[in-house]
Write an enzyme that holds these catalytic residues in place. Structure first.
Site, PDB file in Angstrom:
ATOM      1  N   ASP A   1       0.850  -1.180   0.000  1.00  0.00           N
ATOM      2  CA  ASP A   1       0.000   0.000   0.000  1.00  0.00           C
ATOM      3  C   ASP A   1       0.884   1.229   0.000  1.00  0.00           C
ATOM      4  OD1 ASP A   1      -2.612  -0.917  -0.074  1.00  0.00           O
ATOM      5  OD2 ASP A   1      -2.476  -1.583   2.013  1.00  0.00           O
TER       6      ASP A   1
ATOM      7  N   GLU B   1      -0.456  18.270   6.939  1.00  0.00           N
ATOM      8  CA  GLU B   1      -0.289  19.061   5.729  1.00  0.00           C
ATOM      9  C   GLU B   1      -0.335  20.551   6.085  1.00  0.00           C
ATOM     10  OE1 GLU B   1      -2.318  16.472   5.883  1.00  0.00           O
ATOM     11  OE2 GLU B   1      -2.135  15.238   4.078  1.00  0.00           O
TER      12      GLU B   1
ATOM     13  N   ALA C   1     -15.849  17.597   3.144  1.00  0.00           N
ATOM     14  CA  ALA C   1     -15.749  16.807   1.926  1.00  0.00           C
ATOM     15  C   ALA C   1     -16.502  17.504   0.797  1.00  0.00           C
ATOM     16  CB  ALA C   1     -16.311  15.404   2.162  1.00  0.00           C
TER      17      ALA C   1
ATOM     18  N   THR D   1     -17.049  21.002   0.404  1.00  0.00           N
ATOM     19  CA  THR D   1     -16.381  22.209  -0.126  1.00  0.00           C
ATOM     20  C   THR D   1     -14.956  21.920  -0.578  1.00  0.00           C
ATOM     21  OG1 THR D   1     -15.558  22.795   2.053  1.00  0.00           O
ATOM     22  CG2 THR D   1     -17.704  23.687   1.435  1.00  0.00           C
ATOM     23  N   ARG D   2     -14.336  20.956   0.012  1.00  0.00           N
ATOM     24  CA  ARG D   2     -12.934  20.591  -0.259  1.00  0.00           C
ATOM     25  C   ARG D   2     -12.024  21.823  -0.164  1.00  0.00           C
ATOM     26  NH1 ARG D   2     -12.251  18.076  -5.469  1.00  0.00           N
ATOM     27  NH2 ARG D   2     -14.051  19.265  -6.127  1.00  0.00           N
TER      28      ARG D   2
ATOM     29  N   SER E   1     -10.465  24.838   2.954  1.00  0.00           N
ATOM     30  CA  SER E   1     -10.491  25.331   4.322  1.00  0.00           C
ATOM     31  C   SER E   1      -9.870  26.725   4.305  1.00  0.00           C
ATOM     32  CB  SER E   1      -9.717  24.405   5.255  1.00  0.00           C
ATOM     33  OG  SER E   1      -8.356  24.375   4.872  1.00  0.00           O
TER      34      SER E   1
ATOM     35  N   LYS F   1      -7.735  27.899   0.925  1.00  0.00           N
ATOM     36  CA  LYS F   1      -6.844  26.996   0.169  1.00  0.00           C
ATOM     37  C   LYS F   1      -7.622  25.706  -0.050  1.00  0.00           C
ATOM     38  CE  LYS F   1      -4.377  24.208   3.574  1.00  0.00           C
ATOM     39  NZ  LYS F   1      -5.193  24.338   4.780  1.00  0.00           N
TER      40      LYS F   1
ATOM     41  N   ASP G   1     -10.606  -5.367   2.607  1.00  0.00           N
ATOM     42  CA  ASP G   1      -9.359  -6.027   2.219  1.00  0.00           C
ATOM     43  C   ASP G   1      -9.440  -7.540   2.403  1.00  0.00           C
ATOM     44  OD1 ASP G   1      -7.849  -3.885   1.403  1.00  0.00           O
ATOM     45  OD2 ASP G   1      -7.130  -3.427   3.424  1.00  0.00           O
TER      46      ASP G   1
END
Lengths: 583, 674
Positions: B302, B343, B374, B376-377, B379, B390, B514
């Site tokens: 992964d 991030e 989720a 507006t994606r 902040s 951004k 999985d």
């Protein structure tokens, strides 16, 4: 060890190398049921006729049990036919010398012997066998037993090369094609060549010759001046050709390839040795082609060549030194040990022939192995103890060495950090079981029978010698029979009921108790899925692999016999060198 | 337990192992090991001979010593196995400590709870576990969330969150709930839980032979039979040669020839392999799985967590035309002030490099923070009447209500092509530029994958990223192949595809989705933090939940097989020297001329035979450390590994015993034993 010998050895090796690829490529065509050969126009009708007799359903591909079943049925039928013919030969044609029937036990021994490609002869051909027996009962086996060996090897190689199938080819098709397209044409060429060298080919009565120096000899009626000699005749060249090509080894004459009518010239001697190795050598190339890894084929070939050269050099070294007991009496050792050797051939050609004939399961001889010095005689014995896998009996040598390859990879293959795999096929319990059975059973029977003979009256009664050499003689006889070689140390009178029986059984064990496990292994490998080859796969080519195979042959194949060999040739050697004791 | 490795000479293991060596003399038990069983028979036969020796007026010194050393050979083989089991038991005892629990709160159908013994719980029972209580059995959280201390099994002291639904629902019996209350559905009957499996595996008691061990045992048994025939027929050959071989000498020869070294160490090697996995905090469900790990030639890794650190980091700002990089950095920092994700923090840190001091949130009382959703994606923050944002390019584009400048579009594409994530920053309606967020590939992976390539193992990266991003990361990490935009069913299909052409595949996984792929893979390592379904589908569990561990698992599997092969080769190669020690000694009394065959120049026939027998026994003990620790693992191509190991263990196996037997011969003659 002289320059001429080295040159001949080098030439022999180069010519062997040269014939390997062409023969291998030709085998590609022969062993492919749809393959085309240049003999198609002449022989295709014959081939189709055979298939017509078998029937269409009989020529489809078989699984391992079907293949093994066919091989066993064919062998049984052939053995019974030969047995009957030998028992009835006095009533049958082509019997100018009016020979009688063979005894039941000798007939059993001989039938086993020729069916199994052994050609052990407990009789002298020219004084026992009618021309019909020689040509029909014996020579036919020379073809078919050789073809059967190649067929079984073909089935094993197909098992290695194929994936996720039960089918290994068809026994009858393989047998027919090998006989027709490979053995027949090669034999004809070889027979014509041998005739050109002086090998006889006729149906004449034996010739009486007046000898130059009459001598007084013993006969049944007492001492008598002997001035004539009966010289055997017969269709020798035709049998001689397949004798070598099919690694049969059964001579027309008792003296085998030492006889001038079987092996008249240095050239015939060279070509006979070459033809013993030829098909076995070609099969290694064919293996490489079939499994798509030519380096693997050449690596097997190289391992064989190294074992061959080592054996030849040891034997030659031993025989070229002369017998120290005789040299101490002032006999020149310049010619080497010449007892039991043809003056025409001398130490080198005798040693080379002895090595070639026992590296394979041929068993033709051009000298008396019994008269070799102990270490010289140990080489043929050793070659057979390792299973006649150096080029080997046609087919038998290939499947024999592949058994060692499987064992070597199983033993050492783990060391690369994967469960063992051979050309992508995982080697599991069943495969290991099949491979060890093929080695274990013949070895057990060999040691068991030899031990039995050593402590029985019948066993000792047949001996010419006592002491270590006598042990070597018994050991050699059973070793030769188990490995379907058929060469004799001589010195042992084997034509007795117990010897005929035990030696006959040994030949059957050595043939069929190997063939059946080999085919079982083939079936198991064929059914597996191959793991793709990568840099992490077990290497099956190159110097390491070659050494691994040689090491396995030496340790697994030969070490088993170290104790008994110590009591035979090795003790004999030390007695000869370090004592004045008779041996 | 957590990676604890016991010293080889740990008294707590050594003493019981010595005791067990004697308990294991039980013939019924030894019959499972044909080689050692034959050795036992040899020991018994020589003992009987020893008893009769005085009656025949023979000296007992030699038969006594041979007999003793044959017994020692059996004991040493038993000791090797007992040592491996002892080390396993020590691991198991640590595991077991976690299982000393007593009660559970069984949830009744009427909603009340009843206190029952933990052992009485059955599959599908529901239990309630409160803060401070120990979870009584393996199970799935069906209601609630709790922080759980799993240090008992992972050795990791930081508590983890376990909650119903999702991929963090599995709990392991023996761990402790620290806060809150959860309801658990029991997924394993007593004695069938993961840990029970593990305990029985490391203890070796119920250990099943693996397929390769069975095949090897067949080969060793066949060699044993062959040598029995060789030795048995020596008696008649001796009779022919007027040489009498005593039963004691024949038994000594037999035991020396049969492969006692590998026969004695085989099970120890297998147990030690599983033990090594446990030391890496990986539990295997069977020895077979460990072997399969050695055979694996495709690794599915992964991306997140295995190849990359899991967090992306800002590495550069690409301003829009007419915007200075400082302005962009300033806006980006403000937009990220409230963003506590790694991030976001990395953007704040990067901005500092452009002289933008990190601002204190408390200074902006009027600030209104806009959290990432989720939908507006995006902040950002509304500060002093200005809006800083951004987010994904298209989301920000929508926010400003006009197309991005072509230069910004170009830099966004450029960043994406490098396998990184572009974020676009806006100040009010003005596009300020793009942030380059980079996936950080873990250090040292490229090297590692290179070594795997040499060993013929292909690495395939699995990621949900788009093709471009995936390709760039795959290139940077040095994997051989990648599967982008992968859904769980794609993973399963890929495994099937690889297996269809003969590959053996290993993978890690944690989620319920999985599970099918874990079950399909030849080696499926489930993360301990994963769901119960995933753990049941895989054949190994990594207690540390570290996907990179897959690489170690493969190495341990390979090392196990290499060790087994090396000792087999060594054992078989040993025979050559033993022949040269014993056969001349057996023959020299009848044939004194054979003396030169005694190439080692051993003192007397008795000292020669005794030396070979002693070497044969002592070598087992000498190789126990190697069997337990495994031979040195090198990541090289098969041809090179074979060459090295054949040189060390094949050629070494030929030569070492010649030296060893000679030394022993000198010693026993010096001390007057023979």
């Amino acid at each position: 060890m002289h320059a001429a010998g080295w040159v001949q050895l080098a030439v022999f090796t180069v010519v062997l190398l040269a014939v390997t690829k062409p023969l291998g490529l030709y085998l590609m065509r022969v062993l492919d049921p749809a393959g085309q050969t240049f003999l198609e126009p002449v022989l295709k009708p014959v081939e189709n006729l055979v298939y017509g007799c078998i029937g269409a359903e009989g020529t489809g591909e078989q699984d391992w049990k079907g293949y093994a079943g066919s091989a066993l049925v064919f062998s049984l039928a052939g053995a019974l036919f030969t047995y009957a013919l030998l028992r009835l030969q006095q009533f049958l044609p082509l019997n100018p010398q009016h020979f009688g029937a063979l005894s039941p036990d000798l007939s059993f021994n001989t039938a086993s012997s020729f069916t199994t490609n052994t050609n052990w002869q407990n009789y002298g051909g020219e004084s026992t066998m009618t021309y019909l027996s020689q040509m029909v009962a014996l020579t036919s086996h020379n073809f078919f037993s050789a073809a059967m060996g190649i067929s079984v090897a073909a089935a094993l190689v197909r098992g290695i090369a194929r994936q996720k199938t039960r089918l290994l080819g068809n026994f009858w098709v393989d047998l027919t094609r090998v006989s027709l397209y490979l053995l027949l044409p090669l034999s004809i060429i070889m027979a014509v060549f041998l005739m050109s060298q002086g090998v006889i080919q006729n149906f004449s009565h034996y010739v009486t010759a007046h000898i130059v120096e009459p001598y007084t000899g013993k006969t049944a009626t007492g001492q008598k001046l002997i001035s004539t000699q009966s010289i055997a005749m017969g269709p020798v060249a035709s049998q001689e050709a397949i004798k070598e090509l099919g690694t049969n080894g059964g001579g027309f004459m008792n003296a085998n390839s030492a006889h001038p009518y079987e092996n008249p010239t240095p050239l015939s001697n060279f070509v006979e040795m070459l033809s013993i190795f030829a098909i076995g050598s070609g099969l290694t190339y064919w293996l490489g082609r079939m499994v798509g890894n030519q380096k693997h084929g050449w690596s097997i070939w190289s391992a064989m060549l190294i074992l061959f050269l080592a054996g030849t050099m040891i034997c030659w070294w031993s025989e070229s030194r002369g017998n120290p007991r005789l040299t101490s009496l002032g006999v020149s050792a310049r010619q080497g040990n010449m007892e039991g050797k043809e003056a025409r051939f001398g130490a080198f050609d005798s040693a080379l022939f002895a090595t070639v004939t026992t590296d394979t399961s041929c068993g033709a001889v051009n000298s008396m192995h019994d008269s070799f010095l102990p270490l010289g005689g140990l080489v043929p014995l050793f070659n057979m103890h390792t299973g006649c896998v150096v080029f080997g009996g046609v087919g038998a040598g290939l499947y024999g060495i592949l058994i060692f390859v499987v064992l070597a990879i199983f033993l050492a293959g783990l060391m690369i950090g994967r469960t063992p795999e051979y050309l992508g096929k995982k080697l599991e319990s069943y495969d290991v079981m099949a491979a060890v059975l093929a080695i274990l059973l013949p070895s057990a029977v060999l040691l068991g029978f030899t031990a039995l003979a050593c402590v029985s009256t019948w066993g000792l009664a047949g001996l010419n010698n006592t002491g270590p050499h006598g042990l070597s003689e018994i050991l050699y006889a059973f070793t030769s029979c188990i490995n379907n070689n058929g060469s004799a140390f001589a010195g042992l009178s084997g034509n007795t009921l117990p010897y005929n029986t035990t030696l006959g059984l040994a030949m059957l064990v050595g043939r069929y108790f190997v063939i059946v496990p080999v085919l079982a292994l083939a079936g198991s490998l064929a059914s597996k899925k191959a793991v793709p080859v990568s840099s992490g796969s077990m290497p099956v080519a190159g110097a390491t692999f070659i050494l691994l195979i040689i090491g396995t042959v030496l340790i697994v194949g030969a070490l088993t016999f170290f104790p008994v060999v110590s009591l035979g040739p090795i003790v004999e050697h030390f007695l000869m060198v370090h004592s004045t004791m008779l041996f | 337990m957590a990676g604890k490795e016991h010293s080889l000479f740990d008294r707590s293991i050594l003493v019981p192992a010595i005791r067990d060596s004697f308990l294991k003399l039980n013939p019924v038990y030894l019959a499972k090991n044909p080689v050692i069983f034959v050795t036992l028979v040899g020991a018994i036969v020589t003992t009987v001979e020893l008893i009769f020796a005085p009656l025949r007026g023979q000296a007992i010194g030699f038969p006594l010593q041979i007999s003793l050393w044959l017994w020692f050979t059996v004991l040493f083989a038993n000791f090797a196995e007992a040592m491996a089991e002892g080390r396993g038991k020590a691991q198991a005892d640590t595991l077991r400590k976690a299982r000393t629990l007593t009660t559970a709160n069984l949830l009744q159908p009427n909603g009340t709870t009843k206190t029952v013994a933990a052992e009485s719980l059955r599959k599908d029972d529901m239990v309630v576990v409160k803060a401070g209580e120990v979870i009584p059995a393996d199970g799935d959280v069906t209601r609630g969330a709790a922080s759980v201390d799993e240090s008992a099994i992972t050795g990791e002291s930081a508590p983890v969150i376990r909650e119903s639904g999702g991929d963090r629902s599995a709990v392991t019996g023996g761990t402790r709930v620290l806060s809150d209350e959860i309801t658990i559905r029991v997924t394993a009957n007593p004695g069938e839980s993961f840990m029970d499996h593990m305990i029985s595996l490391v203890e070796g008691a119920k250990r099943q032979k693996t397929p390769n061990e069975i095949a090897l045992t067949i080969l060793l048994a066949s060699l044993t039979i062959l040598f029995i025939i060789v030795v048995a027929t020596l008696k008649p050959f001796g009779a022919y040669s007027h040489t009498l071989f005593s039963i004691t000498v024949l038994a000594a020869l037999l035991v020396c020839l049969i492969p006692t070294t590998i026969g004695g160490l085989l099970s120890a090697i297998g147990i030690a392999g599983i033990d090594r996995l446990v030391q890496h905090n990986v539990l295997a469900m069977s020895g077979r799985a460990v072997e399969a790990a050695g055979d694996v030639d495709v690794l599915l890794l992964d991306k997140t967590g295995t190849i990359t650190l899991g967090n992306r980091q800002a590495v550069s700002f690409v301003p829009a035309p007419g915007v200075s990089v400082e302005e962009l950095a300033d806006a980006a920092q403000l937009a990220s002030l409230a963003d506590e994700t790694p991030e976001g923090r990395s953007i704040v840190v990067l901005a500092k490099e452009f002289g933008i001091r990190e601002r204190d949130l408390s200074g902006f009382e009027q600030a209104e923070f806009i959290a990432f959703t989720a939908r507006t994606r995006m902040s950002g923050v509304n500060l002093d009447g200005r809006q800083y944002r951004k987010g994904a390019a298209d989301a920000v584009c929508e926010f400003v209500g006009e197309d991005l400048p072509p230069e910004v579009v170009a830099s966004v594409q450029d960043i994406a092509q490098k396998g990184a994530t572009p974020l676009v920053v806006a100040k009010d309606r003005k596009i300020m530029g793009a942030i380059h967020l980079k996936d950080i590939v873990k250090g040292g992976l490229q090297d590692r994958f290179e070594r795997f390539r040499a060993m013929g193992i292909r690495t395939v990266m699995i990621t949900g990223d788009n093709r471009l991003t995936a390709e760039a990361i795959a290139r940077e990490a040095g994997v051989d192949d990648f599967l982008s935009e992968a859904r769980p069913e794609d993973k399963l299909a890929l495994i099937r595809r690889e297996q269809a052409v003969g590959h053996l595949v290993a993978m890690t996984g944690d989620g319920t989705n999985d599970a099918p792929a874990l079950a399909q893979a030849d080696v499926g390592v489930a993360m301990n933090t994963g769901t119960q379904a995933a753990k049941e589908a895989g054949n190994m569990v990594d207690l540390d939940s570290n996907p990179t561990k897959l690489i170690e698992v493969v190495e341990i599997g390979k090392q196990l097989l290499m060790t087994r092969g090396a000792l087999t080769t060594f054992s078989v190669a040993n025979d050559v020297s033993k022949f040269f020690a014993i056969i001349p000694a057996m023959l020299v009394s009848t044939f004194p001329v054979i003396a030169p065959l005694n190439v080692m120049r051993l003192g007397t026939p008795h000292s020669a035979i005794l030396s070979a027998v002693i070497f044969n026994a002592v070598i087992i003990v000498a190789l126990i450390p190697l069997a337990l620790k495994g031979i040195k693992f090198r990541a090289l191509g098969a041809a090179e590994i074979l060459r090295r190991n054949l040189l060390i263990y094949g050629l070494g196996g030929l030569i070492i015993p010649f030296i060893g037997i000679k030394l022993i011969d000198m010693i026993i003659r010096a001390v007057g034993l023979a």
